[in-house]
Write a protein that holds these residues in place. Structure first.
Motif, PDB file in Angstrom:
ATOM      1  N   LYS A 104      -0.658  11.202  18.958  1.00 16.32           N
ATOM      2  CA  LYS A 104      -0.087  11.611  20.238  1.00 16.32           C
ATOM      3  C   LYS A 104      -0.385  10.524  21.264  1.00 16.32           C
ATOM      4  CE  LYS A 104      -4.008  14.229  22.183  1.00 16.32           C
ATOM      5  NZ  LYS A 104      -4.081  13.485  23.477  1.00 16.32           N
ATOM      6  N   ASP A 105       0.334  10.576  22.381  1.00 18.03           N
ATOM      7  CA  ASP A 105      -0.001   9.686  23.479  1.00 18.03           C
ATOM      8  C   ASP A 105      -1.332  10.134  24.073  1.00 18.03           C
ATOM      9  OD1 ASP A 105       1.395   7.542  25.405  1.00 18.03           O
ATOM     10  OD2 ASP A 105       0.264   8.963  26.644  1.00 18.03           O
ATOM     11  N   PHE A 115       5.543   9.616  24.668  1.00 16.18           N
ATOM     12  CA  PHE A 115       4.734   8.417  24.454  1.00 16.18           C
ATOM     13  C   PHE A 115       5.066   7.469  25.606  1.00 16.18           C
ATOM     14  CE2 PHE A 115       5.277  10.187  20.177  1.00 16.18           C
ATOM     15  CZ  PHE A 115       3.950  10.242  19.767  1.00 16.18           C
ATOM     16  N   THR A 128       9.155   5.219  28.449  1.00 16.07           N
ATOM     17  CA  THR A 128       8.857   6.101  27.321  1.00 16.07           C
ATOM     18  C   THR A 128       9.369   5.465  26.031  1.00 16.07           C
ATOM     19  OG1 THR A 128      10.934   7.321  27.511  1.00 16.07           O
ATOM     20  CG2 THR A 128       9.065   8.136  28.790  1.00 16.07           C
ATOM     21  N   GLY A 185       0.104   1.159  26.828  1.00 18.51           N
ATOM     22  CA  GLY A 185      -0.056   2.578  26.501  1.00 18.51           C
ATOM     23  C   GLY A 185      -1.106   2.722  25.408  1.00 18.51           C
ATOM     24  N   THR A 186      -1.496   3.946  25.143  1.00 17.19           N
ATOM     25  CA  THR A 186      -2.523   4.192  24.125  1.00 17.19           C
ATOM     26  C   THR A 186      -2.100   5.347  23.231  1.00 17.19           C
ATOM     27  OG1 THR A 186      -4.278   3.454  25.622  1.00 17.19           O
ATOM     28  CG2 THR A 186      -4.946   4.755  23.707  1.00 17.19           C
ATOM     29  N   LEU A 187      -2.211   5.128  21.930  1.00 13.00           N
ATOM     30  CA  LEU A 187      -1.969   6.182  20.949  1.00 13.00           C
ATOM     31  C   LEU A 187      -3.307   6.741  20.485  1.00 13.00           C
ATOM     32  CD1 LEU A 187       0.810   4.599  18.694  1.00 13.00           C
ATOM     33  CD2 LEU A 187       1.089   6.453  20.340  1.00 13.00           C
TER      34      LEU A 187
END
Length: 199
Positions: A104-105, A115, A128, A185-187
């Motif tokens: 998930k984000d 995301f 996104t 961003g980070t997963l």
């Protein structure tokens, strides 16, 4: 390695020493009325779940879309980037179980949260993207407590490659003096052992 072996030998020696001392800790003497009987404490430790699954899942440290160009016309304009997750180790898995990898984000709390890539200096600018498996977004699947299913691994040596898909149409007609720059961003990945027939 040598230090570990030596440390292990010393620990084993100490354990034997303690056990030996414990066996002869008290003498029963029939000539002394007060020492004709005595008590011995018996102990044991049951190993907790010795067959517990032992596994290692390898995720990428970074995935880089590279330079994203603003489209000149309105409409879908996708950029793709592969993301691969590997099962490095998988031991003591019970029959019918596998290692589920969820994703998930980092900002997501539910299935409708996207995301995200957020501008490094202008937090009002965000893009996104989707994670695609077999040409379908994993967000079309079930949302679990820790994200969407990325893949399930049954044994070591398996790997799964999905695609990150970003629609550059989000940049159409945007002022690049504001929207231009680096985005991050980070997963969040999460693993658990589950029944492979579970939905």
């Amino acid at each position: 390695m040598k230090k570990k072996v030596v440390a292990g030998f010393m620990a084993a020696t100490m354990m034997v020493s303690v056990m030996t001392t414990g066996v002869f800790a008290k003498d029963l003497d029939p000539t002394d009325e007060t020492q004709r009987s005595g008590d011995t404490t018996v102990t044991a430790t049951v190993e907790e779940n010795p067959n517990k699954a032992d596994y290692i899942i390898r995720i990428p440290e970074t995935v880089d879309f590279g330079k994203i160009k603003q489209p000149e016309t309105e409409g879908d304009a996708y950029s793709y980037k592969d993301i691969t997750v590997e099962c490095v180790k998988a031991e003591n898995l019970e029959a019918g179980t596998g290692i589920a990898v969820l994703v998930k984000d980092a900002t997501a709390t539910g299935n409708t949260d996207p995301f995200l890539l957020t501008h490094n200096t202008n937090k009002d600018c965000a893009l996104t993207y989707e994670i695609m498996y077999n040409d379908a977004s994993i967000q079309n699947g079930t949302w679990y407590d820790n994200g969407f299913l990325f893949n399930v691994f049954m044994k070591a040596g398996q790997s799964a490659t999905d695609q990150l898909r970003l629609n550059r149409n989000q940049l159409y007609n945007k002022d690049l003096s504001t929207w231009g720059g680096a985005y991050t961003g980070t997963l969040n990945f999460y693993t658990r052992v589950r029944n492979v027939s579970a939905q």
